[in-house]
Design an enzyme around this catalytic site. Sequence first.
Site, PDB file in Angstrom:
ATOM      1  N   GLU A 131      30.111  33.465  29.360  1.00  0.00           N
ATOM      2  CA  GLU A 131      29.197  34.523  29.190  1.00  0.00           C
ATOM      3  C   GLU A 131      27.776  33.936  28.597  1.00  0.00           C
ATOM      4  OE1 GLU A 131      29.692  35.077  32.790  1.00  0.00           O
ATOM      5  OE2 GLU A 131      29.490  36.874  31.923  1.00  0.00           O
ATOM      6  N   THR A 184      18.587  37.172  35.572  1.00  0.00           N
ATOM      7  CA  THR A 184      19.024  38.117  34.514  1.00  0.00           C
ATOM      8  C   THR A 184      17.723  37.966  33.830  1.00  0.00           C
ATOM      9  OG1 THR A 184      21.082  37.071  34.943  1.00  0.00           O
ATOM     10  CG2 THR A 184      20.751  39.001  33.465  1.00  0.00           C
TER      11      THR A 184
END
Lengths: 311, 311
Positions: A131, A184
Amino acid sequence: MENDCIKVFAPATVANVACGFDVIGLAMEAPGDEFIMRRSSKPGVTITKVHGANLSTDPAQNVCGVAIQALLQKLGNPDAGIELELFKNITPGSGIGSSAASSAGAVVGANHLLGEPFTRKQLVRFAMEGERLASGAAHADNVAPAILGGFTLVRSYKPLDITSLHTPGELWVTVIHPQIEVKTSDAREILKQKVLMTDAIRQWGNVGALVAGLYQENYELISRALEDVIVEPVRAILIPAFYELKVKCKEAGALGGGISGSGPSVFMLSKGEANARNVAEMMNTVYAPLGVDYKIHVSKINTEGVKISKV
Amino acid sequence: MENDCIKVFAPATVANVACGFDVIGLAMEAPGDEFIMRRSSKPGVTITKVHGANLSTDPAQNVCGVAIQALLQKLGNPDAGIELELFKNITPGSGIGSSAASSAGAVVGANHLLGEPFTRKQLVRFAMEGERLASGAAHADNVAPAILGGFTLVRSYKPLDITSLHTPGELWVTVIHPQIEVKTSDAREILKQKVLMTDAIRQWGNVGALVAGLYQENYELISRALEDVIVEPVRAILIPAFYELKVKCKEAGALGGGISGSGPSVFMLSKGEANARNVAEMMNTVYAPLGVDYKIHVSKINTEGVKISKV
């Protein structure tokens, strides 16, 4: 051993479950990324091919490679060889944990091939390194449910503190993925740095009630608690027809829902498959006239997380 | 019927359980207010005497009178007669729900004498009218646990949405009440109107974890979740030696704790009676040299709420 070959399925996940922004996530039965994995005599991670998305096969530039390498380092065996072929079924940027599924599947598969030296919970930390590569931050809110299944809660990062929550047996999720791009980083930037105390109290009342509702299998309480007074009002603007979608899905039988991750996907929870499918139809009705491409997924909550099978 | 007489015990409560500011409360086994109550031929509420505190016996100026009157109104029988004598064992202003215990005991007792027309949950709303008289706001975070017992969560006020949480069997609470005055209005005023998003997220992660910990009977998770990064840092200054007390109580075996209600009482949760008593001793050790009068209470969590017995 070297020729033993496994198939790995790593599920899509919904993070930021309504009031549970940054802390509560859940795993789906489908879609999911798939892997063929085996031990290899070549040290480190080898990615032979990525199907379905234009992603690097350089293990240092691919979340699978980075996540497995973190595992091998911790194991003190950086030269163990792991080979994988990735079938990327979750569209990157969809907001249902595409990079998280790849990271999660990679570490659970590698751990299996290495004789299970780590527990599933321990694997979360390695997947978080994937991530970090994907988004610049080592979030756990998608990789935790992908690995552990069900609903998970990330209480804190320092120290890392993750707990699995009870998942009521009849809980289903319906997701619509409008094929638009929401970065994001943009979705983060529009958030306010400060929030009203009154809103914050309402939010943590809802978080407490959502967790209680899951344990009580009280679908009405879950429904009332699926409210986000802090993030959704800011981010809803990023998603076409968000409020219309939400209102109509609830009319069609959804318990409630919200933005999945940082969008653009929207999720709705329902009690039972019939309601979940009605919600999917309603999503279709709302989105069909908009001129935006979209995909819809209907899934029971996945309580197992990543699944491994023999090839 | 008119001469049937009951005894009512209404427990002290802890509101604002750490991260659960304004939403999570719990009930104690002791101390508690006590009542002798009976039906009366005189319409409305008659308060014959209040022992142990200088409170009005005028039912319009006493939380018991106001709470019962709200019940009688809703019942459509405002002229039913209820007579009570109150033994005030919980010190007003202590921060362990003194007015709430009186309001809660009054409505549960009156409901019993009237043949149980309302459920316990329905009674919360009437007791809240007592709280409105006492503090100017119809809070539920003390009356809910006083009436329902155990841990309770107030998800929202509009609409009123209260749920009982699971209480682990070995959970005890130790409370120290320093005999200083902290006005609820002052304690409210020093709170900030806005809070950092990062703090709010940490708080609702803790709230979710605390609720999960209660259901899992996971004392370690409860311990880690008993953290308040928003209100405690502002209010700790109101309470002598707050941080020393907290650190030493945890060393003595407490899972964690915080300010009870808006203070000045401080509560600590423990697993088992022995730990709770060690914590009481440590509270004594910290407070004895301070030159402040104090009382200490040790109690199992009360899972029944208000108790009624025959006289």
